[in-house]
Design a protein around this motif. Structure first.
Motif, mmCIF file in Angstrom:
data_model
loop_
_atom_site.group_PDB
_atom_site.id
_atom_site.type_symbol
_atom_site.label_atom_id
_atom_site.label_comp_id
_atom_site.label_asym_id
_atom_site.label_seq_id
_atom_site.Cartn_x
_atom_site.Cartn_y
_atom_site.Cartn_z
ATOM 1 N N SER A 189 0.838 -1.201 0.000
ATOM 2 C CA SER A 189 0.000 0.000 0.000
ATOM 3 C C SER A 189 0.870 1.246 0.000
ATOM 4 O O SER A 189 1.960 1.245 0.563
ATOM 5 N N VAL A 190 0.366 2.289 -0.661
ATOM 6 C CA VAL A 190 1.068 3.567 -0.753
ATOM 7 C C VAL A 190 0.055 4.686 -0.561
ATOM 8 O O VAL A 190 -1.018 4.662 -1.166
ATOM 9 N N HIS A 191 0.395 5.646 0.277
ATOM 10 C CA HIS A 191 -0.454 6.815 0.500
ATOM 11 C C HIS A 191 0.413 8.057 0.358
ATOM 12 O O HIS A 191 1.396 8.213 1.076
ATOM 13 N N VAL A 192 0.040 8.936 -0.571
ATOM 14 C CA VAL A 192 0.791 10.159 -0.834
ATOM 15 C C VAL A 192 0.018 11.338 -0.272
ATOM 16 O O VAL A 192 -1.174 11.490 -0.547
ATOM 17 N N SER A 193 0.680 12.160 0.513
ATOM 18 C CA SER A 193 0.070 13.368 1.064
ATOM 19 C C SER A 193 0.942 14.553 0.708
ATOM 20 O O SER A 193 2.153 14.529 0.924
ATOM 21 N N MET A 194 0.330 15.577 0.144
ATOM 22 C CA MET A 194 1.041 16.816 -0.165
ATOM 23 C C MET A 194 0.954 17.699 1.080
ATOM 24 O O MET A 194 -0.122 18.156 1.436
ATOM 25 N N VAL A 195 2.073 17.909 1.751
ATOM 26 C CA VAL A 195 2.069 18.651 3.009
ATOM 27 C C VAL A 195 2.513 20.098 2.845
ATOM 28 O O VAL A 195 2.504 20.857 3.800
ATOM 29 N N GLY A 196 2.908 20.463 1.666
ATOM 30 C CA GLY A 196 3.330 21.824 1.390
ATOM 31 C C GLY A 196 3.456 22.013 -0.102
ATOM 32 O O GLY A 196 3.145 21.121 -0.888
ATOM 33 N N ASP A 197 3.907 23.180 -0.508
ATOM 34 C CA ASP A 197 4.098 23.441 -1.929
ATOM 35 C C ASP A 197 5.225 22.564 -2.461
ATOM 36 O O ASP A 197 6.396 22.784 -2.173
ATOM 37 N N GLY A 198 4.855 21.549 -3.215
ATOM 38 C CA GLY A 198 5.851 20.678 -3.822
ATOM 39 C C GLY A 198 6.505 19.703 -2.864
ATOM 40 O O GLY A 198 7.507 19.100 -3.202
ATOM 41 N N ILE A 199 5.989 19.522 -1.669
ATOM 42 C CA ILE A 199 6.565 18.591 -0.701
ATOM 43 C C ILE A 199 5.575 17.452 -0.493
ATOM 44 O O ILE A 199 4.419 17.677 -0.159
ATOM 45 N N ALA A 200 6.044 16.235 -0.727
ATOM 46 C CA ALA A 200 5.185 15.054 -0.592
ATOM 47 C C ALA A 200 5.715 14.154 0.509
ATOM 48 O O ALA A 200 6.925 13.966 0.640
ATOM 49 N N GLU A 201 4.800 13.631 1.298
ATOM 50 C CA GLU A 201 5.150 12.618 2.278
ATOM 51 C C GLU A 201 4.407 11.349 1.891
ATOM 52 O O GLU A 201 3.214 11.378 1.604
#
Length: 152
Positions: free
Chosen positions: A102-114
């Motif tokens: 499983s993979v979960h992508v969260s954009m936490v800022g401008d151009g920053i992905a966790e």
């Protein structure tokens, strides 16, 4: 000291409750948003995470990931892998390789992905989390670079 029966309990309907979120109060930290419009990014992140999972399980050399890892992340990762596994050995033929389930992508800022992922290796589940930030190479090319890795 009062006994438990002597304590007066306030009836549930008398307690005034404030609905969440509290009006006029901003949250302490903004919640990360998993957006639907990041499909291509999610696919690329899944491929990156699968390669990282292979490194963590010993199926792939850490050196192959050096281009996508920040220097301090690469150093820490390679030192920890040597400390945890000892000298690098090839996996036995026929043994199950690690896979990302499983993979979960969260954009936490401008151009920053966790990215949070779950890997399965030898019947055990493990969590892997990375932070990707944009980076400009010496040639002027824009690419993602992993600036933090955690796994358990």
């Amino acid at each position: 000291m009062m006994s438990a029966t002597a304590l007066a309990a306030v009836p549930y309907d008398v307690i005034e409750q404030e609905p969440l979120p509290f009006p006029g109060v901003a949250p302490v930290l903004p919640a990360p948003v998993e957006r639907d419009d990041i499909g291509p990014l999610r696919d690329r992140c899944a491929r990156f995470m699968q390669a990282l999972v292979e490194v963590l399980s010993g199926d792939r050399s850490c050196r192959q990931m050096q281009m996508w890892l920040a220097p301090e992340v690469y150093t820490t990762l390679s030192q920890r892998l040597v400390r945890d596994r000892g000298p690098i050995r090839r996996r036995a033929t026929g043994s199950a390789s690690a896979r990302l389930v499983s993979v979960h992508v969260s954009m936490v800022g401008d151009g920053i992905a966790e990215i949070a992922g779950r890997m399965v290796h030898r019947g055990r589940s493990r969590a892997v989390a990375v932070r990707l930030e944009p980076f400009t190479t010496r040639r002027g090319e824009r690419m993602w670079r992993c600036t933090a890795v955690e796994w358990a």
